[in-house]
Enzyme design. Structure first.
Site, PDB file in Angstrom:
ATOM      1  N   LEU A 137       0.889  -1.153   0.000  1.00 39.13           N
ATOM      2  CA  LEU A 137       0.000   0.000   0.000  1.00 39.13           C
ATOM      3  C   LEU A 137       0.929   1.205   0.000  1.00 39.13           C
ATOM      4  O   LEU A 137       1.647   1.437   0.969  1.00 39.13           O
ATOM      5  CB  LEU A 137      -0.911  -0.018   1.235  1.00 39.13           C
ATOM      6  CG  LEU A 137      -2.174   0.842   1.181  1.00 39.13           C
ATOM      7  CD1 LEU A 137      -3.059   0.468   0.001  1.00 39.13           C
ATOM      8  CD2 LEU A 137      -2.948   0.737   2.478  1.00 39.13           C
ATOM      9  N   ASP A 138       0.956   1.955  -1.105  1.00 41.59           N
ATOM     10  CA  ASP A 138       2.019   2.950  -1.279  1.00 41.59           C
ATOM     11  C   ASP A 138       1.884   4.129  -0.324  1.00 41.59           C
ATOM     12  O   ASP A 138       0.884   4.291   0.368  1.00 41.59           O
ATOM     13  CB  ASP A 138       2.103   3.408  -2.742  1.00 41.59           C
ATOM     14  CG  ASP A 138       0.883   4.183  -3.199  1.00 41.59           C
ATOM     15  OD1 ASP A 138       0.504   5.150  -2.526  1.00 41.59           O
ATOM     16  OD2 ASP A 138       0.309   3.831  -4.255  1.00 41.59           O
ATOM     17  N   ILE A 139       2.904   4.960  -0.302  1.00 41.16           N
ATOM     18  CA  ILE A 139       3.027   6.035   0.682  1.00 41.16           C
ATOM     19  C   ILE A 139       1.880   7.031   0.614  1.00 41.16           C
ATOM     20  O   ILE A 139       1.488   7.620   1.619  1.00 41.16           O
ATOM     21  CB  ILE A 139       4.392   6.759   0.513  1.00 41.16           C
ATOM     22  CG1 ILE A 139       4.664   7.682   1.705  1.00 41.16           C
ATOM     23  CG2 ILE A 139       4.459   7.506  -0.818  1.00 41.16           C
ATOM     24  CD1 ILE A 139       6.084   8.223   1.734  1.00 41.16           C
TER      25      ILE A 139
END
Length: 242
Positions: free
Chosen positions: A118-120
């Site tokens: 789950l990206d930044i």
């Protein structure tokens, strides 16, 4: 039939991860067709009967899985250097207590790893687990677990763009699996995917003229984020399955 490494067979059958399989084999905790196997690299026929000794079964029972509502600004994997790691939020003070499940134990941090990215810039449900079986279920090559997202967008959707989001797009030269995408409201899309390419939803939207300005994962399989506060976590409950 050609013989296959026992650790690979065990992972394919969802008994454990390959790393765990090697550890169990080294300890003499694996039986193949009734015989203890203790030598790494040993092979067996694909239809061989593989069972775990009680010691391995007890170790698996003690492994935990954690559900975190990851905030924006944290990364899921350590390879993204220079950023705060989502796992750093797993502390006693951030546990969401509802009267169910165990209290935080620092031992539960050992071997704890995210099952999926789950990206930044994204928020929502992130699974961290000590259990290789669950990791494989969620992110294995043959995983078909649904992941559900709410996605705020801006821009102008291209002609036939919604149909393409559902099926017909490719990333990095590889066709994407069919998805379920529909409008939630005038600026928000509802996505259900059965795969997890890197930054997949953002890249899909770019291909049809949209820019993602907010992304939240709300479900993985049968496990939902629900009312878990941002930045807090809970243990996977007894009887809860992906």
């Amino acid at each position: 039939m050609e013989p296959v490494r026992i650790s690979k067979l065990m992972a394919q059958r969802g008994l454990c991860s390959r790393r765990e399989a090697d550890a169990y084999i080294e300890r003499g905790w694996v039986r193949v067709d009734g015989r203890i196997v203790s030598e790494l690299g040993t092979k067996a026929l694909p239809n061989a009967r593989i069972t775990l000794e009680r010691q391995a079964a007890r170790r698996q029972t003690g492994k935990v899985t954690i559900i975190l509502n990851k905030p924006v600004g944290y990364v899921s994997h350590q390879s993204d250097k220079g950023h705060r790691l989502a796992a750093s939020l797993i502390q006693a003070r951030t546990q969401h207590r509802t009267g169910h499940g165990p209290s935080f134990d620092p031992a539960h941090l050992r071997g704890l790893a995210p099952a999926g990215r789950l990206d930044i810039d994204s928020q929502g449900l992130l699974v961290l687990t000590q259990d290789g079986r669950i990791a494989r279920q969620l992110i294995g090559d043959d995983s078909g677990i649904e992941k559900e997202y709410l996605v705020r967008v801006e821009g102008r959707l291209s002609t036939n763009g919604l149909a393409l989001l559902n099926h017909g797009l490719s990333l990095d030269g590889q066709a994407l699996r069919p998805a379920q995408v529909q409008w939630q409201n005038e600026d928000q899309l509802h996505f259900i995917l059965r795969e997890g390419r890197k930054r997949q939803i953002r890249r899909m939207c770019e291909l049809v003229g949209l820019k993602v300005v907010g992304l939240k994962r709300v479900r993985m399989g049968r496990v939902v984020l629900g009312d878990l506060p941002v930045g807090q976590w809970r243990y996977l409950r007894d009887g809860e399955r992906f």
